[in-house]
Design an enzyme around this catalytic site. Structure first.
Site, PDB file in Angstrom:
ATOM      1  N   LYS A 137     -40.647  42.536   7.419  1.00 53.74           N
ATOM      2  CA  LYS A 137     -39.295  42.324   7.955  1.00 53.74           C
ATOM      3  C   LYS A 137     -38.810  43.587   8.669  1.00 53.74           C
ATOM      4  O   LYS A 137     -38.217  43.515   9.759  1.00 53.74           O
ATOM      5  CB  LYS A 137     -38.325  41.933   6.839  1.00 53.74           C
ATOM      6  CG  LYS A 137     -38.630  40.591   6.193  1.00 53.74           C
ATOM      7  CD  LYS A 137     -38.573  39.452   7.196  1.00 53.74           C
ATOM      8  CE  LYS A 137     -38.967  38.109   6.613  1.00 53.74           C
ATOM      9  NZ  LYS A 137     -39.127  37.050   7.641  1.00 53.74           N
ATOM     10  N   TYR A 142     -44.305  42.279   2.099  1.00 51.78           N
ATOM     11  CA  TYR A 142     -43.381  41.291   2.671  1.00 51.78           C
ATOM     12  C   TYR A 142     -42.166  41.997   3.287  1.00 51.78           C
ATOM     13  O   TYR A 142     -41.786  41.746   4.421  1.00 51.78           O
ATOM     14  CB  TYR A 142     -42.941  40.298   1.584  1.00 51.78           C
ATOM     15  CG  TYR A 142     -41.662  39.586   1.922  1.00 51.78           C
ATOM     16  CD1 TYR A 142     -41.647  38.538   2.826  1.00 51.78           C
ATOM     17  CD2 TYR A 142     -40.440  40.000   1.365  1.00 51.78           C
ATOM     18  CE1 TYR A 142     -40.456  37.918   3.170  1.00 51.78           C
ATOM     19  CE2 TYR A 142     -39.258  39.386   1.699  1.00 51.78           C
ATOM     20  CZ  TYR A 142     -39.277  38.347   2.593  1.00 51.78           C
ATOM     21  OH  TYR A 142     -38.102  37.747   2.943  1.00 51.78           O
ATOM     22  N   SER A 155     -34.048  40.133   6.212  1.00 54.30           N
ATOM     23  CA  SER A 155     -33.697  40.004   4.797  1.00 54.30           C
ATOM     24  C   SER A 155     -32.928  41.230   4.329  1.00 54.30           C
ATOM     25  O   SER A 155     -33.185  42.349   4.789  1.00 54.30           O
ATOM     26  CB  SER A 155     -34.985  39.860   3.986  1.00 54.30           C
ATOM     27  OG  SER A 155     -34.732  40.034   2.609  1.00 54.30           O
TER      28      SER A 155
HETATM   29  C1  UD1 Z   1     -36.444  37.924  -3.553  1.00 53.12           C
HETATM   30  C2  UD1 Z   1     -37.321  39.001  -2.964  1.00 53.12           C
HETATM   31  C3  UD1 Z   1     -36.773  39.355  -1.608  1.00 53.12           C
HETATM   32  C4  UD1 Z   1     -36.750  38.109  -0.733  1.00 53.12           C
HETATM   33  C5  UD1 Z   1     -35.963  36.999  -1.405  1.00 53.12           C
HETATM   34  C6  UD1 Z   1     -36.155  35.710  -0.649  1.00 53.12           C
HETATM   35  C7  UD1 Z   1     -38.240  40.266  -4.860  1.00 53.12           C
HETATM   36  C8  UD1 Z   1     -38.230  41.557  -5.606  1.00 53.12           C
HETATM   37  N1  UD1 Z   1     -37.375  40.150  -3.850  1.00 53.12           N
HETATM   38  O1  UD1 Z   1     -35.103  38.447  -3.670  1.00 53.12           O
HETATM   39  O2  UD1 Z   1     -37.594  40.356  -1.030  1.00 53.12           O
HETATM   40  O3  UD1 Z   1     -36.161  38.420   0.502  1.00 53.12           O
HETATM   41  O4  UD1 Z   1     -36.449  36.781  -2.733  1.00 53.12           O
HETATM   42  O5  UD1 Z   1     -35.419  34.698  -1.233  1.00 53.12           O
HETATM   43  O6  UD1 Z   1     -39.008  39.372  -5.147  1.00 53.12           O
HETATM   44  N2  UD1 Z   1     -34.524  36.492 -11.739  1.00 53.12           N
HETATM   45  C9  UD1 Z   1     -34.656  36.295 -13.100  1.00 53.12           C
HETATM   46  N3  UD1 Z   1     -35.593  35.397 -13.530  1.00 53.12           N
HETATM   47  C10 UD1 Z   1     -36.383  34.687 -12.674  1.00 53.12           C
HETATM   48  C11 UD1 Z   1     -36.224  34.899 -11.272  1.00 53.12           C
HETATM   49  C12 UD1 Z   1     -35.295  35.809 -10.858  1.00 53.12           C
HETATM   50  O7  UD1 Z   1     -33.958  36.898 -13.908  1.00 53.12           O
HETATM   51  O8  UD1 Z   1     -37.230  33.902 -13.130  1.00 53.12           O
HETATM   52  C13 UD1 Z   1     -33.505  37.442 -11.274  1.00 53.12           C
HETATM   53  C14 UD1 Z   1     -34.070  38.603 -10.495  1.00 53.12           C
HETATM   54  O9  UD1 Z   1     -34.350  39.695 -11.342  1.00 53.12           O
HETATM   55  C15 UD1 Z   1     -32.933  38.907  -9.530  1.00 53.12           C
HETATM   56  C16 UD1 Z   1     -32.249  37.565  -9.314  1.00 53.12           C
HETATM   57  O10 UD1 Z   1     -32.678  36.731 -10.376  1.00 53.12           O
HETATM   58  O11 UD1 Z   1     -32.018  39.764 -10.144  1.00 53.12           O
HETATM   59  C17 UD1 Z   1     -32.623  36.929  -7.994  1.00 53.12           C
HETATM   60  O12 UD1 Z   1     -34.045  36.890  -7.907  1.00 53.12           O
HETATM   61  P1  UD1 Z   1     -34.781  36.142  -6.697  1.00 53.12           P
HETATM   62  O13 UD1 Z   1     -34.259  34.764  -6.555  1.00 53.12           O
HETATM   63  O14 UD1 Z   1     -36.251  36.302  -6.913  1.00 53.12           O
HETATM   64  O15 UD1 Z   1     -34.295  36.935  -5.422  1.00 53.12           O
HETATM   65  P2  UD1 Z   1     -34.423  38.486  -5.056  1.00 53.12           P
HETATM   66  O16 UD1 Z   1     -35.314  39.202  -5.995  1.00 53.12           O
HETATM   67  O17 UD1 Z   1     -33.044  39.022  -4.897  1.00 53.12           O
END
Ligand code: UD1
Length: 341
Positions: free
Chosen positions: A156, A152, A127
């Site tokens: 990795k 998690y 990841s």
């Molecule tokens: C997350 C994990 C990462 C993992 C990946 C798998 C965290 C901190 N990181 O990545 O370790 O490998 O998923 O897919 O959990 N967001 C919102 N509102 C929401 C959900 C997300 O604003 O309800 C934003 C988050 O702040 C981020 C972006 O959307 O900026 C993507 O979030 P997400 O899909 O959870 O992925 P990652 O955090 O990048």
């Protein structure tokens, strides 16, 4: 020529099931092992609809070495792609031993089986989380790995180290870690896709469930980041592009001389997209207005992470071909398919 059988651990899951399709389309014979702890047998039905036949599937835990050895023998397995792992960041902090045991135990067991059977090729799901909050963008494979902020993420990082050390000591093993950026979308047929259990942690399934009326409102986690619109930037890659990267990686390994090979590749699009940009793209792709509000930051989120995927293009001959819009259209089509009466 008979088809080469490839074991896909976690093959009923989101990325695993799409990779099964890509393998089959490339002429491989995928064989699934999945304990269905975070996936559903309906993925197998979806695969049957897409491929027109039943993909062999063992509903077993891949921590079980006896079972793995039996599958390798019975199915004449010639390589493996290891997806089976827990992936919820928050849960990993509350249940560290469960995560270390499952994610690293299954990897070690699979490696032991590869060594004992003389099967050389393995691809591991890593990841972009290993880069943490990177000092410079886009991230290349040379960008330093940062200390993990979650259990998690640590599974990795440790997984990559176990693979590097094991490959270095083997005359047979050829191993690649693929560092995924943010997978989105679904197969365009809407027969397979992401099936989050409970409230989704990830952005796109939360968006599609909100647009479908399952969730009241999306919360954007912070708009005070040092980015053009204040929201976090990520590299969203279509899951079929990601799936195809595994096929290219496998073909790359098969063309190499035997043994002592370990390498890592970024698998992303190279495009950084903010949360607000993604919401706008989703609204345009789906024709839906999304109910969202700005909330506080989520702890552990990096400001911006996106890939330099040059190495994969040059060495694997792979590049992402699908647009984010296609990914969001496919994600929405899949959500609609799930909501059909
Ligand atoms: C997350 C994990 C990462 C993992 C990946 C798998 C965290 C901190 N990181 O990545 O370790 O490998 O998923 O897919 O959990 N967001 C919102 N509102 C929401 C959900 C997300 O604003 O309800 C934003 C988050 O702040 C981020 C972006 O959307 O900026 C993507 O979030 P997400 O899909 O959870 O992925 P990652 O955090 O990048």
């Amino acid at each position: 020529m008979s088809q080469v059988s490839i074991l896909v651990t976690g093959g009923a899951g989101f990325i695993g099931s799409h990779t099964v399709v890509a393998l089959a389309e490339a002429g491989f014979r995928p064989v699934i092992i999945d304990d269905f702890s975070n996936s559903k047998p309906s993925a197998l039905e979806g695969l049957r609809q897409i491929l027109g036949y039943d993909v062999p599937c063992y509903a077993r835990d891949c921590n079980d070495k006896t079972t793995l050895l039996e599958i390798f023998r019975q199915e004449n397995i010639r390589g493996a792609i290891h997806f089976a792992a827990f992936k919820a960041v928050g849960e990993s902090m509350a249940q560290p031993l469960r995560y270390y045991h499952n994610n690293l135990g299954s990897l070690i067991t699979l490696l032991e089986v590869l060594v004992e059977t003389g099967v050389p090729d393995l691809i591991f799901s890593s990841s972009c989380t290993v880069y943490g909050e990177p000092d410079s963008l886009p991230v290349t494979e040379q960008t330093p790995v940062q200390p993990a902020v979650s259990v998690y993420g640590n599974t990795k990082q440790i997984g990559e180290e176990i693979l590097r050390d094991t490959a270095a000591a083997s005359d047979a093993l050829r191993i690649l870690s693929l560092r995924y950026f943010n997978p989105v979308g679904a197969h365009p047929s809407a027969q397979i896709g992401e099936l989050p259990l409970g409230i989704p942690n990830n952005l796109v399934p939360f968006i599609t469930q909100t647009a479908a009326g399952l969730r009241e409102q999306l919360t954007v986690f912070g708009n005070d980041y040092p980015t053009p619109d204040g929201t976090c930037i990520r590299d969203y890659i279509h899951v079929m592009d990601l799936a195809e990267a595994h096929v290219s990686a496998l073909q790359h390994l098969q063309a190499r001389p035997a043994g002592r090979h370990y390498d890592v590749f970024n698998v992303g699009t190279g495009q950084g997209v903010s949360v607000l940009e993604l919401i706008r793209d989703f609204e345009s792709a789906s024709g839906q207005r999304l109910n969202y509000k700005i909330g506080p930051r989520r702890s552990g989120d990096a400001t911006a992470v996106y890939a330099d995927a040059t190495k994969a293009r040059e060495q694997l001959g792979w590049t992402a071909r699908r647009t984010l819009r296609e990914g969001l259209e496919d994600a929405w089509r899949w959500e609609m398919h799930l909501r059909q009466p």
